[in-house]
Design a protein around this motif. Structure first.
Motif: not given
Length: 235
Positions: A83-99
């Motif tokens: 994703s590139n959306i901050n989970e807290v603020t809902g704003e765009y951010c640097y791309a990140y990987t999850m798992g």
């Protein structure tokens, strides 16, 4: 075919997080069904490498240890998305990987062996249209004007950083930030905070002996014995 675009920027990644879970029911099993959604990507990938001034602290295991909320050896179970959306603020951010990762050994912090943790880590692969939505108008227009054909995906990461890989075991430095949702954690330190453990197969917590394993130094591509890394002990 991959296209590489070098982007000069200074970014402090702090929006990546992970959620604490329950202990694995089969932590003694050496069989794992690994998930890596990146392997299912079909189409061209443009690599955008962010470069700039990195903090020298990512090379210093003492500084990483002291600044981290938790220092663990973990086994990577999955890459479930990006994703590139901050989970807290809902704003765009640097791309990140999850798992998800499984904690094998804790050197500092609050995790228990066998605990499953959902992670976030800076750098990730996004559909091109998703990536450009997160850019400022000026940056978006500049990028679009410099490419002949839109790629299907964009891989955004820092130069020389490594990619996290399911099936591998790593020494990880984990830190909570103001951007993390409750019960979540960040894998920090770029290539200094994610160091592969030299083990041929999955090892359950009680099998980890620091006198017998080596840890990769991503800066000089050598393997070091664990006792050379600050804060590690067979506690």
């Amino acid at each position: 075919m991959k296209k590489i675009v070098s982007v000069i920027m200074l970014v402090f990644i702090c929006a990546c997080s992970s959620k604490a879970g329950l202990a694995s029911d089969d932590q003694n099993s050496k069989t794992r069904n690994y998930i890596n959604v990146y392997e299912n990507i079909n189409g061209s990938v443009m690599e955008i490498h962010s470069s700039g001034s990195k903090s020298s602290s990512i090379k210093d295991s003492k500084t990483l240890y002291e600044n981290a909320d938790a220092v663990v050896i973990s086994h990577v179970l999955s890459i479930s998305g990006s994703s590139n959306i901050n989970e807290v603020t809902g704003e765009y951010c640097y791309a990140y990987t999850m798992g998800e990762i499984e904690i094998l050994k804790d050197f500092k912090g609050y995790y228990q062996p066998g605990q499953i943790v959902e992670y976030r880590r800076g750098g990730g692969i996004l559909p091109f249209e998703v990536y450009i939505k997160g850019l400022r108008e000026e940056s978006r227009n500049k990028l679009l004007s410099n490419i002949d054909e839109k790629p299907a995906y964009v891989e955004q990461k820092f130069e020389e950083d490594i990619s996290i890989e399911p099936g591998k075991t790593y020494l990880m430095y984990l830190t909570k930030t103001k951007y993390n949702i409750d019960g979540t954690i960040s894998i920090v330190g770029l290539e200094g905070g994610l160091r592969e453990i030299d083990c041929p197969a999955f090892e359950v917590p009680e099998e980890i002996d620091l006198n017998k394993i080596r840890i990769k130094n991503n800066f000089n591509q050598t393997w070091e014995f664990a006792d050379s890394v600050y804060g590690l002990s067979n506690k």
